[in-house]
Write an enzyme that holds these catalytic residues in place. Structure first.
Site, PDB file in Angstrom:
ATOM      1  N   LYS A  17       0.820  -1.211   0.000  1.00  0.00           N
ATOM      2  CA  LYS A  17       0.000   0.000   0.000  1.00  0.00           C
ATOM      3  C   LYS A  17       0.854   1.261   0.000  1.00  0.00           C
ATOM      4  CE  LYS A  17      -4.068  -1.659   2.353  1.00  0.00           C
ATOM      5  NZ  LYS A  17      -4.342  -2.040   3.708  1.00  0.00           N
ATOM      6  N   ARG A  18       2.004   1.157   0.638  1.00  0.00           N
ATOM      7  CA  ARG A  18       2.929   2.300   0.700  1.00  0.00           C
ATOM      8  C   ARG A  18       3.216   2.864  -0.698  1.00  0.00           C
ATOM      9  NH1 ARG A  18       7.979   1.432   1.373  1.00  0.00           N
ATOM     10  NH2 ARG A  18       7.731  -0.824   1.365  1.00  0.00           N
TER      11      ARG A  18
END
Ligand code: GLU
Length: 469
Positions: free
Chosen positions: A241-242
C-alpha cells in the site's frame, strides 16, 4: 494431456494486484493451451478467512473477465479428504505422530536461531526409542521426509532448483487439533483437481520442495511449477500500500476499465517483443511461461492510466457509455440529488470525443461531464470566477445571450459561427468572448470547444446560464 491450471487465493483480504496477475497468467496459460482454468478458495484458515473477502475475490475475477471453469472449490470442504490422506501416509509409515509440546518446539526454534540456523524440527518423534512414554496430549502428524539426497523443482520460469533434503525438516501435515496445514491441503487439492500446472507467486517457491516431497510420498504425479517474480514498487521493495497499490476494487472505483487492467497486469512481468497494447485475443495467442521474466516487475500507475485512456478512446461509444453510466449516475445523485436521465446521457455522449481528450479514467470523464449533469449553472472555480468578474464579461455575456436568442443555433458549427460573428462585431478576439462564455457555461476555463459545449447543453440551458452569470 489437457492443461489444467488453478488460481488458489486465501480469502483473507481484498484481491490485490499480485493475486490478480497470478489469476490472469493462470487463465491465459490455460486458454493458450486449450485447457481449463479452475478457482479454489483456500479458506482452511477459518480465523483469517471471511465471506466478504471471498466475495471480493469472486467479484474481482468477474470484473476482470477471468471466467473459471466449473464450480468454485472451497478448500475447507475437503478437510475430511485431507485427513484421510494423512491416515494413508501413517498406515504406510510415511508420516508419524509427533508429541512435541509448544514449549519444546519453541526451544528447538530458539537454539537453531542462536546457532545462526533457520528454525527446524529436530525429528525427535521420527523414530522414538521403544517404550518412550507417550505424553498425554494429541499429536501433530508429520511427514517422514527423506533425509538424504535432494529434491528438485524444474520450474518453468525459475529454471531447475535443487535443495538438499538435509535442509528440509519433517513438516506438519495435521496440527494437533486435527486441522490440515496449507502444505497438505494444497497438494491434496491440486492432485484431486488434476492440476497439471501450478502457476503462482515466487513467494511460494520454497514451499514447492516440501510439496514435491509430499507428492512423492503419496506416489502421485508431480505437476509442473511456474513461479512468477513478485511485483515491486519504484523503490525496489515488495509492492504494498505504501507504493499506492490498491485492491482491485479500488482500481475499479477509480474508473479503470477491465481490459486496461488486463493489459497492464499482463505486461507486469511478461513481454512479447516491444508490444505494449495487447488485445485479449493476442494475449491468448502469445502467452507462454517462457515470456515471463525472472526479475521482479515494477508497478507503474502512469502506465496503467495511459493504457486506460487508450482503451477508453478505443471502445465503441455505446460500450463506453455503458461503463460510464454508473459513475455519472452516482455523481448526479450525490452532487445534485437527482437521478440520471436519458437526456444527460445524450449530452455526455455528444461531447464524448472532446471529453476523452482530458480524461484518463471514468472518474475523470465524469468530472469533465459535471457541467452537463448539473441542472443549474455550475459554481465557477477560482479562475472562472476571476474571468467572470472582469470588467467587460457581463456585457459580452448579455450580448451573446441576445445574439443566440436571435439566431437560435442548434448545431455546434452554428453556435461557433454566432460567437465569431459577435466577436467581430464587438471588435474583440475570439478568446475574449469564448472564455467568459466557457466560464458561464461550465464553471471552468478548460472545456471542449465552445461550439460543441453549447450544442451539447442545448440553446435553452445556454441562455439560462448566460442570463444567470
Ligand atoms: N492460498 C495461497 C495464497 O493465497 C496460494 C496457494 C498456491 O497458489 O499454491 O497465497
Amino acid at each position: 494431456m489437457t492443461v489444467i491450471t488453478r488460481f488458489a487465493p486465501s480469502p483473507t483480504g481484498m484481491l490485490h494486484l499480485g493475486g490478480a496477475r497470478t489469476a490472469l497468467f493462470c487463465y491465459l496459460f490455460s486458454k493458450h493451451m486449450g485447457g481449463q482454468f479452475l478457482l479454489r478458495v483456500e479458506d482452511t484458515d477459518r480465523e483469517r478467512s471471511t465471506p466478504e473477502a471471498t466475495q471480493a475475490i469472486l467479484n474481482g475475477m468477474r470484473w476482470l473477465g477471468l471466467a473459471w471453469d466449473g464450480d468454485v472449490v472451497y478448500q475447507s470442504r475437503n478437510q475430511a479428504r485431507h485427513a484421510a490422506v494423512v491416515q494413508q501416509l501413517l498406515d504406510a509409515g510415511k508420516a508419524y505422530r509427533c508429541y512435541a509440546s509448544p514449549e519444546e518446539l519453541e526451544e528447538m526454534r530458539a537454539s537453531a536461531m542462536a546457532a545462526g540456523l533457520s528454525p527446524r524440527y529436530d525429528g525427535r518423534w521420527r523414530d522414538p526409542a521403544p517404550n518412550t512414554p507417550i505424553p498425554d496430549r494429541p499429536p501433530a502428524i508429520r511427514l517422514r521426509a527423506p533425509q538424504t539426497g535432494s529434491t528438485v523443482v524444474n520450474d518453468l520460469i525459475q529454471g531447475r532448483i535443487e535443495v538438499d533434503n538435509s535442509q528440509l525438516d519433517d513438516m506438519v501435515l495435521l496440527r494437533s487439533d486435527g486441522t490440515p496445514t496449507y502444505m497438505l491441503s494444497v497438494v491434496v487439492d491440486d492432485h484431486d483437481m488434476n492440476i497439471t500446472h501450478v502457476i503462482r507467486g515466487a513467494d511460494h517457491l520454497t514451499n514447492s520442495f516440501r510439496q514435491v516431497q509430499l507428492y512423492q510420498a503419496m506416489g502421485w504425479p508431480i505437476p509442473e511449477f511456474g513461479h512468477i517474480p513478485l511485483i515491486h514498487g519504484n523503490d525496489g521493495q515488495k509492492l504494498s500500500k505504501r507504493h499506492g497499490a490498491m485492491g482491485l476494487d479500488a482500481y475499479r472505483a477509480m474508473g479503470i476499465l477491465p481490459m486496461a487492467m488486463r493489459n497492464y497486469l499482463l505486461r507486469l512481468g511478461w513481454g512479447h517483443g516491444d508490444d505494449e497494447i495487447i488485445s485479449d485475443a493476442q494475449a491468448i495467442e502469445w502467452f507462454d511461461l517462457s515470456g515471463v521474466g525472472k526479475a521482479p516487475a515494477r508497478y507503474d500507475l502512469d502506465k496503467l492510466l495511459y493504457l486506460n485512456s487508450h482503451y477508453m478512446k478505443q471502445l465503441p461509444p455505446d460500450a463506453l457509455m455503458q461503463a460510464l453510466q454508473p459513475f455519472l449516475a452516482e455523481w448526479k445523485q450525490e452532487r445534485f440529488g437527482q437521478p440520471l436521465l436519458p437526456d444527460d446521457l445524450a449530452r455526455v455522449q455528444a461531447l464524448l470525443p472532446a471529453l476523452l481528450q482530458r480524461a484518463q479514467t471514468l472518474v475523470e470523464l465524469t468530472e469533465g461531464s459535471d457541467f452537463l449533469l448539473n441542472p443549474h449553472r455550475p459554481t465557477p472555480d477560482e479562475a472562472a470566477a476571476a474571468k467572470l468578474a472582469e470588467a467587460n464579461s457581463a456585457g459580452v455575456l448579455s450580448a451573446l445571450a441576445n445574439r443566440f436568442d436571435q439566431r437560435q443555433p442548434t448545431a455546434a458549427a452554428d453556435f461557433e459561427s454566432t460567437v465569431k460573428e459577435l466577436a467581430n462585431d464587438l471588435g474583440k478576439k475570439m478568446p475574449e468572448v469564448a472564455m467568459p462564455l466557457r466560464a458561464a457555461l461550465t464553471g471552468r476555463l478548460q472545456s471542449p470547444a465552445v461550439g460543441e459545449t453549447c450544442a451539447a447543453l442545448g440553446l435553452q440551458r445556454v441562455l439560462e446560464r448566460l442570463r444567470a452569470a
